[in-house]
Write a protein that holds these residues in place. Structure first.
Motif, PDB file in Angstrom:
ATOM      1  N   PRO A  65      41.433  79.031  20.169  1.00 19.74           N
ATOM      2  CA  PRO A  65      42.293  77.981  19.628  1.00 19.74           C
ATOM      3  C   PRO A  65      43.527  78.559  18.940  1.00 19.74           C
ATOM      4  N   GLY A  66      44.692  78.021  19.289  1.00 15.68           N
ATOM      5  CA  GLY A  66      45.927  78.440  18.648  1.00 15.68           C
ATOM      6  C   GLY A  66      46.625  79.617  19.295  1.00 15.68           C
ATOM      7  N   ASP A  67      46.017  80.223  20.312  1.00  9.33           N
ATOM      8  CA  ASP A  67      46.640  81.363  20.988  1.00  9.33           C
ATOM      9  C   ASP A  67      47.652  80.842  21.999  1.00  9.33           C
ATOM     10  N   THR A  68      48.924  80.865  21.624  1.00  9.76           N
ATOM     11  CA  THR A  68      49.976  80.245  22.433  1.00  9.76           C
ATOM     12  C   THR A  68      50.289  81.012  23.710  1.00  9.76           C
ATOM     13  N   PHE A  69      49.791  82.232  23.839  1.00  7.63           N
ATOM     14  CA  PHE A  69      49.981  82.981  25.080  1.00  7.63           C
ATOM     15  C   PHE A  69      49.524  82.154  26.271  1.00  7.63           C
ATOM     16  N   TRP A  70      48.409  81.469  26.090  1.00  7.70           N
ATOM     17  CA  TRP A  70      47.810  80.740  27.197  1.00  7.70           C
ATOM     18  C   TRP A  70      48.558  79.472  27.551  1.00  7.70           C
ATOM     19  N   ASP A  71      49.404  79.007  26.648  1.00 11.01           N
ATOM     20  CA  ASP A  71      50.265  77.876  26.988  1.00 11.01           C
ATOM     21  C   ASP A  71      51.210  78.260  28.124  1.00 11.01           C
ATOM     22  N   ILE A  72      51.639  79.525  28.112  1.00  7.64           N
ATOM     23  CA  ILE A  72      52.553  80.006  29.148  1.00  7.64           C
ATOM     24  C   ILE A  72      51.810  80.159  30.477  1.00  7.64           C
ATOM     25  N   VAL A  73      50.591  80.706  30.424  1.00 13.10           N
ATOM     26  CA  VAL A  73      49.771  80.815  31.632  1.00 13.10           C
ATOM     27  C   VAL A  73      49.556  79.435  32.240  1.00 13.10           C
ATOM     28  N   ARG A  74      49.194  78.502  31.398  1.00 14.06           N
ATOM     29  CA  ARG A  74      48.881  77.159  31.877  1.00 14.06           C
ATOM     30  C   ARG A  74      50.117  76.464  32.439  1.00 14.06           C
ATOM     31  N   LYS A  75      51.268  76.696  31.822  1.00 12.44           N
ATOM     32  CA  LYS A  75      52.489  76.068  32.321  1.00 12.44           C
ATOM     33  C   LYS A  75      52.808  76.572  33.731  1.00 12.44           C
ATOM     34  N   GLY A  76      52.619  77.875  33.964  1.00 17.59           N
ATOM     35  CA  GLY A  76      52.833  78.415  35.306  1.00 17.59           C
ATOM     36  C   GLY A  76      51.866  77.824  36.307  1.00 17.59           C
ATOM     37  N   ALA A  77      50.597  77.693  35.888  1.00 13.77           N
ATOM     38  CA  ALA A  77      49.586  77.119  36.774  1.00 13.77           C
ATOM     39  C   ALA A  77      49.911  75.667  37.107  1.00 13.77           C
ATOM     40  N   GLN A  78      50.374  74.916  36.110  1.00 15.39           N
ATOM     41  CA  GLN A  78      50.684  73.505  36.339  1.00 15.39           C
ATOM     42  C   GLN A  78      51.893  73.346  37.247  1.00 15.39           C
ATOM     43  N   THR A  79      52.872  74.242  37.124  1.00 11.00           N
ATOM     44  CA  THR A  79      54.041  74.195  38.008  1.00 11.00           C
ATOM     45  C   THR A  79      53.625  74.366  39.459  1.00 11.00           C
ATOM     46  N   ALA A  80      52.745  75.347  39.711  1.00 11.87           N
ATOM     47  CA  ALA A  80      52.245  75.553  41.075  1.00 11.87           C
ATOM     48  C   ALA A  80      51.420  74.354  41.533  1.00 11.87           C
ATOM     49  N   ALA A  81      50.616  73.799  40.628  1.00 11.45           N
ATOM     50  CA  ALA A  81      49.781  72.653  40.984  1.00 11.45           C
ATOM     51  C   ALA A  81      50.633  71.453  41.389  1.00 11.45           C
ATOM     52  N   TYR A 288      53.263  83.470  32.791  1.00 14.19           N
ATOM     53  CA  TYR A 288      53.626  82.303  33.609  1.00 14.19           C
ATOM     54  C   TYR A 288      53.373  82.613  35.081  1.00 14.19           C
ATOM     55  N   LEU A 289      53.755  83.803  35.492  1.00 14.33           N
ATOM     56  CA  LEU A 289      53.582  84.208  36.882  1.00 14.33           C
ATOM     57  C   LEU A 289      52.102  84.336  37.235  1.00 14.33           C
ATOM     58  N   GLN A 290      51.296  84.796  36.311  1.00 17.09           N
ATOM     59  CA  GLN A 290      49.860  84.921  36.561  1.00 17.09           C
ATOM     60  C   GLN A 290      49.231  83.562  36.863  1.00 17.09           C
ATOM     61  N   GLY A 291      49.557  82.565  36.027  1.00 16.76           N
ATOM     62  CA  GLY A 291      49.012  81.231  36.253  1.00 16.76           C
ATOM     63  C   GLY A 291      49.519  80.622  37.540  1.00 16.76           C
ATOM     64  N   TYR A 292      50.804  80.803  37.805  1.00 12.49           N
ATOM     65  CA  TYR A 292      51.412  80.242  39.012  1.00 12.49           C
ATOM     66  C   TYR A 292      50.777  80.836  40.268  1.00 12.49           C
ATOM     67  N   LEU A 293      50.686  82.150  40.319  1.00 16.31           N
ATOM     68  CA  LEU A 293      50.179  82.810  41.516  1.00 16.31           C
ATOM     69  C   LEU A 293      48.700  82.528  41.751  1.00 16.31           C
ATOM     70  N   ALA A 294      47.930  82.391  40.670  1.00 15.82           N
ATOM     71  CA  ALA A 294      46.502  82.114  40.833  1.00 15.82           C
ATOM     72  C   ALA A 294      46.273  80.783  41.536  1.00 15.82           C
TER      73      ALA A 294
END
Length: 339
Positions: A65-81, A288-294
């Motif tokens: 909770p509160g680790d904003t790093f993962w907001d960036i991962v998730r944003k990349g994943a959502q863009t790809a989705a 961001y790229l990690q989430g997007y590519l996954a």
């Protein structure tokens, strides 16, 4: 293409090394202690640009909770989705056993693909085998570059933490550091351990390791402050995540130390700190790229039988350095929450 077909394909596939050049990770990593499980369905975005049938992908991380790093991962994943007409279901828990339960939930929901982080791979081995037995393709991201193939994952998107740590150590040599303390916010996280070990391998000065409780920032601050007061010869504080770097700056001020701060990973606030000279440099693994590519990798596999890296090599998203020479260009994207 079913799992057995993929296995046969791997035997004949060429060894393809796919590298995505990067500027900063795992392991935006989080603590194994404390924090509630968070599980949330991604917004049911309207059909994206792809005309392929709607599919569901579960993204399961070890975010605390509160680790904003993962907001960036998730944003990349959502863009790809959104682009691929994918329903993204995100869930996270810093406790490895609970994270495994979230993967099991995804299996029970019969999703079309799973993307998972492997901060503590042994705890996820069994449930990943269950996903594969159920015919659900699984890819790794962020944490687990040393373990994804052994666990039978199809692809991996992230940074080699040992390589990143070694590059960091060399950078410390270049700036003339003599005594560095590497601050670990989550004991047992393999990616964080690899980072500090990499620093120690190439850094010609003294390397100390300081364990802190990453879920309690006041405690992180006081622990670093006490260490700096106890050892005035420390001239660099090395943190393994952006929030901890910003806290370390406060510790340096409070302790009266002359130490400088450098870190792995970055965010909007950290790029500002580099501009101001409070942080010397950061290693960017491009979350961001990690989430997007996954997510995109799972879509490509389902719709065209592709698997990045030929099932043999990871897709590297880092490391690269961000410092005063290039921070202006990077901060433009960080302001948007994508770097």
């Amino acid at each position: 293409m079913d799992r057995s077909s993929l296995t046969r394909s791997r035997r004949i596939a060429p060894f393809v090394a796919v590298a995505a050049a990067a500027a900063l990770t795992l392991a935006g990593c989080s603590s194994d202690s404390g924090g509630k499980k968070s599980e949330e369905g991604g917004a049911d975005a309207s059909a994206g640009k792809a005309s392929t049938p709607r599919m569901t992908v579960a993204l399961v991380t070890h975010q605390s909770p509160g680790d904003t790093f993962w907001d960036i991962v998730r944003k990349g994943a959502q863009t790809a989705a959104d682009k691929d007409n994918v329903k993204l279901v995100y869930s996270a828990d810093p406790n490895a056993g609970n994270q495994a339960n979230l993967v099991q939930n995804a299996i029970d929901q019969k999703v079309d693909g799973i993307a998972v982080t492997l901060a503590k791979p042994d705890a996820l081995k069994g449930v990943i085998a269950k996903a594969e037995a159920a015919g659900i393709p699984v890819v790794g991201l962020n944490s687990g570059v040393s373990d994804w193939k052994d666990l039978g994952l199809m692809e991996f998107f992230g940074q080699d933490e040992s390589v990143a740590g070694e590059a960091f150590g060399k950078k410390l040599n270049e700036v003339g550091a003599k005594n560095a303390v590497c601050v670990v916010q989550e004991q047992g996280n393999v990616g964080l351990t690899q980072r500090c070990d990499g620093v120690k391998k190439t850094f010609e000065g003294k390397t100390q390791v300081l364990n802190v409780n990453g879920t309690d920032m006041p405690s992180v601050k006081s622990t670093i402050t006490a260490k700096l007061k106890q050892d005035s010869s420390i001239d660099y504080v090395v943190t393994l995540g952006a929030p901890f770097a910003l806290t370390a700056v406060q510790s340096v001020d409070e302790s009266g130390s002359k130490a400088k701060v450098a870190t792995f990973d970055l965010n909007k606030q950290l790029t500002g700190a580099i501009k101001d000279g409070d942080i010397q440099f950061a290693v960017d693994q491009q979350p961001y790229l990690q989430g997007y590519l996954a997510v995109d990798g799972l879509w490509l596999y389902k719709n065209n039988g592709n698997y990045s890296g030929g099932g043999e090599q990871p897709v590297l998203t880092g490391p690269a350095f961000v410092d005063e020479s290039n921070v202006d260009a990077v901060s433009e994207f960080a302001a948007k929450g994508t770097r």
